[in-house]
Design an enzyme around this catalytic site. Structure first.
Site, mmCIF file in Angstrom:
data_model
loop_
_atom_site.group_PDB
_atom_site.id
_atom_site.type_symbol
_atom_site.label_atom_id
_atom_site.label_comp_id
_atom_site.label_asym_id
_atom_site.label_seq_id
_atom_site.Cartn_x
_atom_site.Cartn_y
_atom_site.Cartn_z
ATOM 1 N N GLU A 1 -0.770 5.629 -4.043
ATOM 2 C CA GLU A 1 -0.283 4.538 -4.908
ATOM 3 C C GLU A 1 1.210 4.703 -5.216
ATOM 4 O OE1 GLU A 1 -4.351 3.333 -7.373
ATOM 5 O OE2 GLU A 1 -2.900 4.618 -8.351
ATOM 6 N N HIS B 1 -3.656 12.010 -7.833
ATOM 7 C CA HIS B 1 -5.078 11.927 -8.178
ATOM 8 C C HIS B 1 -5.918 11.637 -6.949
ATOM 9 C CE1 HIS B 1 -3.921 7.638 -8.612
ATOM 10 N NE2 HIS B 1 -5.144 7.251 -8.884
ATOM 11 N N HIS C 1 -1.666 3.422 -13.923
ATOM 12 C CA HIS C 1 -2.405 2.225 -14.378
ATOM 13 C C HIS C 1 -3.896 2.536 -14.610
ATOM 14 C CE1 HIS C 1 -2.713 1.360 -9.788
ATOM 15 N NE2 HIS C 1 -3.764 2.044 -10.167
ATOM 16 N N HIS D 1 -7.645 -3.266 -6.568
ATOM 17 C CA HIS D 1 -8.654 -2.252 -6.221
ATOM 18 C C HIS D 1 -9.930 -2.946 -5.746
ATOM 19 C CE1 HIS D 1 -5.837 -0.325 -9.013
ATOM 20 N NE2 HIS D 1 -6.200 0.836 -8.515
HETATM 21 C C1 DHB Z 1 -8.409 6.190 -12.078
HETATM 22 C C2 DHB Z 1 -7.085 6.040 -11.700
HETATM 23 C C3 DHB Z 1 -6.672 4.927 -10.962
HETATM 24 O O1 DHB Z 1 -5.387 4.736 -10.515
HETATM 25 C C4 DHB Z 1 -7.579 3.945 -10.638
HETATM 26 O O2 DHB Z 1 -7.131 2.853 -9.996
HETATM 27 C C5 DHB Z 1 -8.916 4.095 -10.990
HETATM 28 C C6 DHB Z 1 -9.334 5.223 -11.712
HETATM 29 C C7 DHB Z 1 -8.865 7.366 -12.870
HETATM 30 O O3 DHB Z 1 -8.051 8.206 -13.265
HETATM 31 O O4 DHB Z 1 -10.064 7.458 -13.162
HETATM 32 FE FE FE Z 2 -5.342 2.836 -9.064
#
Ligand code: DHB
Ligand code: FE
Length: 280
Positions: free
Chosen positions: A240, A193, A12, A59
């Site tokens: 997540e 990530h 997302h 978030h």
């Molecule tokens: C990014 C990814 C995410 O899942 C998020 O909530 C905020 C930023 C990113 O890749 O920058």
């Molecule tokens: Fe996220």
């Protein structure tokens, strides 16, 4: 009766939403990201679900440190896109399904999962970016959407097995609703990530490939993976991915893979997307 007709997962990433909103999807960097959704857009246009039960994480937009519900079900008639600092995304408000959402809340809470009922809530990129990826830029979203916010932002997050079992309870709840509705369950976020600290920028392709494989073929075993393994292997925001297990718990043990897409790079995240259906 209502039926769970498919499960879908997707990252997302907010920059993906910005690429759509700013007309940049044709740029070389973004082309391979969006190409992986061409099939999905056609598929969903044909599938025409009545309702999407959309598991995502807020978030620190609707919730902050004042209150941190582990699982929050949106029971309102309507949900507006949130302003996350650059003004609200230019996307339609969601139309909820208060009757089905209330039925699910009753059934799932009585099955021993303590949901927080939310009657007013703005929704952030965790929810709106997946809708844009699947539906493009319509004047109105083509179906009703029940937002389901899962806390994976503030420690402690729910375990994978809690999420997997919650998916099972959700399916029971949906399939005991006395109206002929096609309901999809979506899980968003991931894949590997990390946005903060010394390991910011971490991506783990082997972990992601293994996660996809096990999610499809052996989700009960995958659900036993402890929280710390997500953080170590997939980065702090890789947690997540527990929301993908909610989706998976709502399907049969054996599923057909209708579509799979994985791409790096996309912003700071390994982007993953799956569509699954029961075999019967
Ligand atoms: C990014 C990814 C995410 O899942 C998020 O909530 C905020 C930023 C990113 O890749 O920058
Ligand atoms: Fe996220």
């Amino acid at each position: 009766m209502a039926r769970v007709t498919a499960g879908l997962t997707t990252s997302h990433i907010p920059a993906v939403g910005a690429a759509i909103d700013l007309g940049k999807t044709g740029e070389d960097y973004w082309k391979p990201v969006f190409a992986g959704y061409d099939f999905s857009k056609q598929w969903i246009a044909e599938a025409k679900p009545d309702v999407i039960f959309l598991c995502y994480n807020d978030h620190a937009t609707a919730f902050d440190l004042k209150s941190i519900p582990t699982f929050a079900i949106g029971c309102a008639e309507e949900f507006q896109p949130a302003d996350e600092g650059w003004g609200p995304r230019p996307v339609p408000a969601l139309q909820g399904h208060p009757e089905l959402a209330s039925h699910i809340a009753q059934s799932v809470i009585q099955s021993d999962f303590d949901l927080t009922v939310v009657n007013e809530m703005e929704v952030d990129h965790g929810l709106t970016v997946p809708l844009s990826l699947l539906f493009g830029q319509p004047d109105a979203w083509p179906c009703k959407i029940i937002p389901f916010a899962v806390n994976v932002v503030v420690y402690p997050p729910p375990s994978g097995s809690r999420c997997f079992n919650l998916g099972k309870a959700l399916r029971e709840a949906i399939e005991s609703y006395d109206e002929d509705l096609s309901v999809q369950i979506w899980g968003t976020g991931g894949m590997s990530h990390q946005l903060q600290g010394e390991r910011a920028g971490l991506i783990n392709k082997e972990f992601d490939a293994d996660f996809l494989e096990r999610l499809i073929k052996n989700p009960a075993e995958l659900a036993e993976m402890p929280h710390i393994d997500y953080v170590r292997e997939a980065g702090s925001e890789g947690i997540e991915l527990v929301m993908w297990l909610i989706m998976r718990g709502a399907l049969d043990e054996a599923v057909d893979v209708i579509h799979k897409h994985y791409h790096v790079p996309a912003s700071n995240t390994a982007l993953g997307h799956l569509i699954l259906e029961n075999q019967t």
